[in-house]
Design an enzyme around this catalytic site. Structure first.
Site, PDB file in Angstrom:
ATOM      1  N   GLY A 180       3.055  -0.021   3.653  1.00 20.28           N
ATOM      2  CA  GLY A 180       3.052  -1.481   3.753  1.00 20.28           C
ATOM      3  C   GLY A 180       2.928  -1.977   5.173  1.00 20.28           C
ATOM      4  O   GLY A 180       3.440  -3.055   5.492  1.00 20.28           O
ATOM      5  N   CYS A 211       0.896  -1.162   0.000  1.00 20.09           N
ATOM      6  CA  CYS A 211       0.000   0.000   0.000  1.00 20.09           C
ATOM      7  C   CYS A 211       0.928   1.203   0.000  1.00 20.09           C
ATOM      8  O   CYS A 211       1.770   1.305  -0.877  1.00 20.09           O
ATOM      9  CB  CYS A 211      -0.916  -0.037   1.207  1.00 20.09           C
ATOM     10  SG  CYS A 211      -0.102  -0.377   2.773  1.00 20.09           S
ATOM     11  N   ASP A 217      -0.269  -1.140   7.103  1.00 24.90           N
ATOM     12  CA  ASP A 217      -1.672  -1.171   7.510  1.00 24.90           C
ATOM     13  C   ASP A 217      -2.512  -2.060   6.584  1.00 24.90           C
ATOM     14  O   ASP A 217      -2.825  -3.183   6.912  1.00 24.90           O
ATOM     15  CB  ASP A 217      -2.252   0.246   7.531  1.00 24.90           C
ATOM     16  CG  ASP A 217      -1.622   1.086   8.626  1.00 24.90           C
ATOM     17  OD1 ASP A 217      -1.358   0.519   9.691  1.00 24.90           O
ATOM     18  OD2 ASP A 217      -1.391   2.280   8.417  1.00 24.90           O
TER      19      ASP A 217
END
Lengths: 660, 544
Positions: A341, A338, A343
């Site tokens: 990296g 994301c 959550d």
């Protein structure tokens, strides 16, 4: 404690949230670790204990004639409305709690004073219970494709990663370091889950620093290495769990996402999970719905929809399902990231692992999963759950969402999980409680510096010790539905996402189902086991007593059987509805309609049948013994308070209270 | 009889379609698995044929399933659609004058069941006898007013005063508090009507137990009740009913719940929508509010009886639909016996199957019957004016859903499981059993002798695991459900039965049974303690 301005307030009223007219009078105590409300009613003296670290917000409302209302919202979704007679007391309590609920140093947290009276060895064993090295061995690592890398020894490359990481064998230290420089916070691609059956894997990282055109040869080689580690497939999926718009916006800041043209043999995919701020607001809105006083069905459904909470849960599940399918059905490895990296990536990787591997659906496996994807990979527990006073914008219910995903799966697959809903609720509680050291700090490195393992206790050991409370009696490890990867319906099914009343309304006992199937079945199981043991013991003894002849026992036991059928009255296996079957069948329905009983007993006048078919007799005895049995045998029943936050550790809490 | 190659859209399956007098049959042929579809033609609610070269027939079945048949030949598809339509026209009425018996239940050879076996399985007379015994005990202390109102004339007067002659009848007697639950239709309050007789009756009722108060639960809104005055009906006048208080709890009746139901079924079948869309559609269907209202009205009535010791009279306009819903649910909440398997069957039989049409006191049984001691006990309701017969929609889906919600909140308190509720839902429409064939009891004679009864089918041993709950624990207490919105849920087992796979919950149900039977088996294996205790004690003394 210097922060407690007034340790005790009398004549405080605790308002019942559902029927606001009801209020109980009692005394409020402030201690170093808890807020305690003790009812005045002499026969019950019910106590409500709330840990300071559970307090989310404190609200002082306008003073009314009856007193000064104080509203305490907790992170475990408890809501306490107190009315304090004196304005001055109320203000003192308010100021004290404001300070107590927001500690500034780790040392102020409860886990550093919590003492479950275990010796050093037990404490160490507790911390050893969940061991990631064993977990990697279980996955089948190391193997010819994956190896343990020491590149992050002493957190030299990335300080939010663990020291022990698995990387593809072909990825040299040079490639890893090069790749880490091209990734946000140096979180380079590393292995999260390895699927033994087909060598496909799930790797995780942070976003690349690609901006509009930047490239990094090492990073490209790194992805190549991941692909090569799975000989069965000629490409990998790169899953960006952010909405596309968010990822594009990051490009302006020199971050962004992988360009399919630069990386060979990747398939890039966006899965729009919103960021932590959206999630925080969504939860807030949903909790507002929960706080509504006697809303209509429409209010509730509209509120739920407007909060968007279930939509977010579904987005996380969808991402997990996508990855699980890629791994198990297509046999393709996946790289997930994301922004940083820690959550969304953690959510998605753990949901996918849960879907893929039945081991994570067991009690111990689930602890391993949290340890693996959340704790070791540097999920920022301290920031997200506000353990220490910090930026409120960092707080977000990230792991709560994951826990809810698990619950939604449990609802759909009641036989697939070894643990029950209570297990999830207690984990959620302890993530916020800071009673155990597991969820402290933001990374492995910080925990090591604080010497958490030497100074606090492990939650996993505590849960494991009480595992009887957390078992799902319906678990069927051997069933075709639960073996291997969970098979979800192919059609996108929105209906399966439900509001989790057991979590968000869990302190309003009146709203919950009043009887627990889990507890009942667990009690039955336990009883069966006891009987089994008793029988074995008796049989052993019988063998010893030579005088007794075997066939005698058999005949006699048959005779005494109907009278022994009490306690848990459950309908028989054998239907004895028609009179003609009846004579062959010694057992009769324990609960039949009285009218039917009359008819039957007129036909068959054996002693046994008359006895058991008499409605009044059987009904009354069953009722009493049945109910009693349940309450004393059920794991959570008895004297223990139903809300786990107070009852269990009463002794140790009290010790703290006295010293304070 | 028609035959055509066929292909279905949902889970594509190729096979041969057969139409018989009662069934729609799909045989996949030799090369395929042995899966076979068999549908009663009466179960098809609607068959729509779309144009095109190969005809596609979409069938909406009454059990909420949607089938898509693709028939290669357009001509043939037209024929089939027509045949299905014809069959639909033919079958709803059981005995059609001039045509004779066409209905499938008359031809259904049920394995293991003999005809006439159990048509009298739950005769309501038995219940009334039992209740009369209980009431008799209470009435022993009753005052003289009571005997006056027991007069047949007073009853007749009262009947004339009520819409459709539905005078107050006993629905349930709560023995613990000595209170009664009555139901009736709305009173007729035209200016020239005389109310004296009924007022006397009421006074008698309230006086039946010293100090007992009475509540009238009107299932219409106050406004609707007022409007009913236009048609010479309406509400009880306050002054005339001393000791009785009136509460209005508006419950929607008739079409709105039906429409909500259909709307929800449609929403559940729409797989394309997003999750947000889904919640607002669920809201828009307005089904759960019906459930919530029905349950909370019931709780109000039940609470009045159990907690406040008051007698309750429930009525709406006709005293059918929502009145029956409230009275039957109240029994489930209060009466532990009605939560048993036999109890629910009796309740359904008594409150839903037997009550229909209009009641006339003139046709009551001879007064020797113990039931006739009490004016509100009417053991044999009989239809008098079949022309204006309005059948309560049985099984009220609302009733079943409410029972399901009760079961979800009190999983240990019901002896029957979701399976029974689903079976009742299914059999009310296209059933091989004759139970729900006729609207009124009078038409039943032929049905009774020539069809099988649903209860006998359900009470067969092989059905037990599906219908009975493994975890039933009898309790004498009332079960008070929560009616807050977050406690109510969509009944997935019914509304999503063809969408979400039922296997996972089925596996859980099996496991529950297994745990319980394991325990029973272990118990059976136990050597007898009591008989051998002396020996064992001696043994333990020896060894220890």
């Amino acid at each position: 404690m210097e922060h407690i301005r007034t340790p005790k307030v009398e004549n405080v009223r605790l308002v019942d949230r559902i029927s606001s007219r009801k209020a109980t009078l009692g005394t409020l105590y402030l201690t170093a670790t808890h807020v305690i409300f003790v009812e005045n009613a002499p026969d019950t003296r019910k106590e409500t204990w709330i840990l300071h670290s559970q307090i989310s917000t404190i609200e002082k409302q306008a003073t009314a004639a009856s007193g000064c209302p104080l509203l305490i919202r907790c992170k475990n979704f408890q809501l306490l409305q107190l009315i304090i007679p004196q304005e001055r007391d109320c203000h003192d309590v308010y100021l004290s709690l404001i300070r107590l609920a927001r500690p500034v140093k780790y040392e102020e947290l409860y886990c550093f004073s919590f003492n479950p009276q275990l010796d050093k060895e037990e404490r160490e064993q507790g911390w050893m219970l969940i061991n990631l090295r064993e977990e990697h061995k279980r996955m089948g690592l190391p193997n010819p494709h994956w190896q343990l890398s020491d590149v992050n020894r002493d957190y030299r490359v990335c300080d939010s990663y663990p020291t022990e990481l698995y990387v593809p064998k072909s990825a040299t230290a040079h490639i890893i370091v090069g790749s880490s420089k091209f990734r946000s916070r140096r979180r380079f691609p590393a292995l999260s889950y390895y699927h033994r059956d087909n060598h496909a894997s799930i790797c995780r990282s942070s976003q690349p620093l690609s901006g509009f055109s930047a490239r990094c040869l090492e990073d490209e080689q790194m992805l190549q290495a991941i692909r090569k580690a799975n000989p069965g497939s000629d490409f990998i999926y790169v899953v960006d769990t952010r909405p596309k718009l968010n990822a594009m916006a990051n490009r302006a800041a020199g971050k962004g996402y992988e360009n399919e043209d630069n990386y060979s043999n990747i398939k890039f995919q966006f899965i729009g999970i919103e960021n932590i701020h959206v999630m925080r607001n969504s939860l807030q809105k949903m909790l507002e719905v929960c706080e509504l006083k006697s809303p209509s069905m429409s209010d509730f459904l509209w509120g739920l929809e407007n909060s968007g909470w279930l939509r977010h849960i579904k987005a996380i599940m969808d991402a997990g399902i996508f990855i699980a399918k890629a791994v198990s059905e297509e046999g393709v490895s996946v790289l997930v990231h994301c922004s940083d990296g820690w959550d969304r990536t953690a959510q998605v990787c753990s949901v996918a692992s849960l879907l893929l591997d039945p081991h994570y659906r067991t009690l111990r496996g689930f602890m391993v999963l949290i340890e693996k994807d959340w704790i070791s990979f540097g999920h920022k527990f301290n920031h997200r759950y506000g353990n220490l006073d910090g930026d409120p914008k960092e707080i977000s219910p990230v792991i709560d969402q994951f826990i809810e995903c698990v619950w939604q799966l449990m609802e759909q697959f009641p036989c697939a999980f070894e643990f029950n809903e209570r297990f999830l609720i207690h984990i959620q509680h302890h993530i916020y409680s800071c009673q155990f050291g597991n969820f402290l700090c933001n990374s492995q490195k910080e925990r090591q510096e604080l010497k958490i393992q030497e100074r606090t206790y492990s939650l996993w050991a505590h849960l494991w010790k009480n595992r009887a409370d957390y078992m799902n009696p319906l678990f069927r490890a051997d069933h075709s539905q639960t073996r291997g990867a969970l098979r979800l319906p192919t059609t996108p099914c929105n209906f399966m996402y439900k509001f989790w009343s057991g979590m968000y309304n869990r302190f309003e006992k009146g709203l919950q189902p009043r009887q627990s199937v889990t507890d009942y079945l667990m009690a039955v199981k336990e009883e069966t086991q006891q009987l089994e043991e008793e029988r074995e013991a008796l049989e052993e003894r019988l063998e010893k007593i030579q005088k007794v002849q075997l066939h005698h026992t058999k005949v006699k036991s048959k005779h005494s059987e109907p009278s022994k059928h009490s306690g848990f009255s459950t309908s028989d296996n054998s239907t004895a509805n028609t009179p003609q079957d009846y004579s062959g069948n010694m057992k009769s329905f324990p609960s039949r309609s009285p009218s039917q009983g009359d008819e039957d007993s007129a036909l068959i006048l054996t002693q046994d049948n008359l006895k058991s078919s008499d409605p009044d007799l059987s009904a009354s005895s069953d009722q009493e013994s049945g109910v009693e049995d349940l309450s004393c045998r059920s794991p959570s029943g008895g004297e223990r308070a139903p809300s786990e936050d107070s009852g269990k550790d009463r002794d140790s809490d009290e010790a703290v209270f006295l010293t304070a | 009889m028609d035959q055509a190659p066929e292909e279905s859209g949902v889970a594509p399956l190729r096979g041969t379609l057969c139409l018989t007098g009662h069934h729609l049959l799909l045989s996949p042929g030799l090369q395929m698995t042995s899966e076979l579809w068999l549908r009663l033609l009466r179960s098809v609610a609607e068959a729509v044929r779309l144009g095109g070269d190969s005809g596609i027939i979409t069938q909406r079945c009454k059990d909420l399933r949607v089938l898509q048949l693709e028939i290669l030949d357009a001509e043939e598809s037209l024929d089939i659609a027509r045949s299905i339509e014809m069959a639909q026209l033919l079958s709803p009425g059981a005995v059609l004058p001039g045509i004779g018996i066409t209905s499938f239940p008359f031809f259904y050879p049920f394995k293991g069941l003999r005809l006439r076996d159990a048509w009298h399985f739950h005769p309501p007379e038995r219940y009334y006898k039992r209740t009369a015994r209980e009431v008799g005990a209470v009435l022993g202390e009753a005052n003289e007013d009571f005997s006056l109102s027991a007069d047949d004339d007073a009853l007749a007067l009262s009947a004339r005063f009520r819409r459709g002659g539905r005078f107050p009848v006993l629905s349930y007697h709560h023995a613990l508090s000595g209170t009664v639950l009555l139901r009736s239709s709305q009173p007729l309050t035209g200016p020239q009507k005389r109310r004296r007789a009924e007022e006397l009756l009421r006074a008698g009722l309230a006086g039946a137990r010293p100090g007992a108060r009475g509540f009238i639960v009107d299932t219409r809104s106050a406004q609707a009740a007022k409007q009913a005055r236009v048609t010479d009906a309406g509400t009880e006048a306050k002054a005339a009913y001393r000791g009785w208080k009136r509460r209005h709890r508006p419950l929607e009746r008739g079409r709105p719940p039906q429409e909500s139901f259909m709307c929800l079924v449609e929403a559940c079948g729409d797989l394309e929508q997003s999750i947000d869309h889904w919640l607002s559609r669920l809201e828009g269907c307005h089904w759960l509010p019906h459930v919530k209202e029905a349950l909370s009205t019931t709780c109000l009535a039940a609470q009045g009886m159990e907690r406040e010791g008051a007698c309750i009279l429930v009525h709406g306009a006709e005293g059918t639909d929502s009145t029956l819903l409230v009275t039957s649910l109240a029994q489930l909440i209060l009466d532990p016996l009605s939560r048993t398997m036999a109890g629910i069957q009796e309740l359904v039989e008594r409150d839903w199957i037997q009550v229909s049409g209009h009641l006339a006191p003139a046709l009551r049984p001879p007064s020797r019957n113990p039931a006739s001691l009490c004016p509100w006990l009417c053991p044999l309701p009989r239809p008098v004016t079949p022309s204006s017969c309005t059948m309560p929609t049985w099984p009220s889906h609302l009733f079943l859903d409410c029972v399901w919600q009760l079961g979800r909140q009190f999983p240990l308190s019901l002896e029957f499981g979701e399976g029974l509720l689903l079976a009742l839902f299914e059999h009310a429409y296209p059933s091989p059993f004759g139970t729900f064939l006729c609207n009124r009891r009078d038409g039943l004679c032929e049905v009774r002798t020539r069809t099988h009864f649903l209860w006998s089918g359900l009470n067969q041993p092989k059905e037990q695991r599906r219908l009975w709950s493994p975890i039933y624990t009898p309790s004498p207490l009332a079960i008070w459900p929560s009616v807050e919105p977050w406690s109510l849920r969509l009944w997935q087992g019914l509304f999503l039965r063809w969408i979400c796979p039922p296997e996972p919950s089925g596996a859980a149900w099996e496991k529950g049974w297994q745990i319980v039977t394991d325990k029973e088996k272990t118990e059976l294996l136990q050597p007898s303690f009591s008989l051998w205790a002396p020996t064992l004690n001696a043994g333990s003394l020896d060894s220890g």
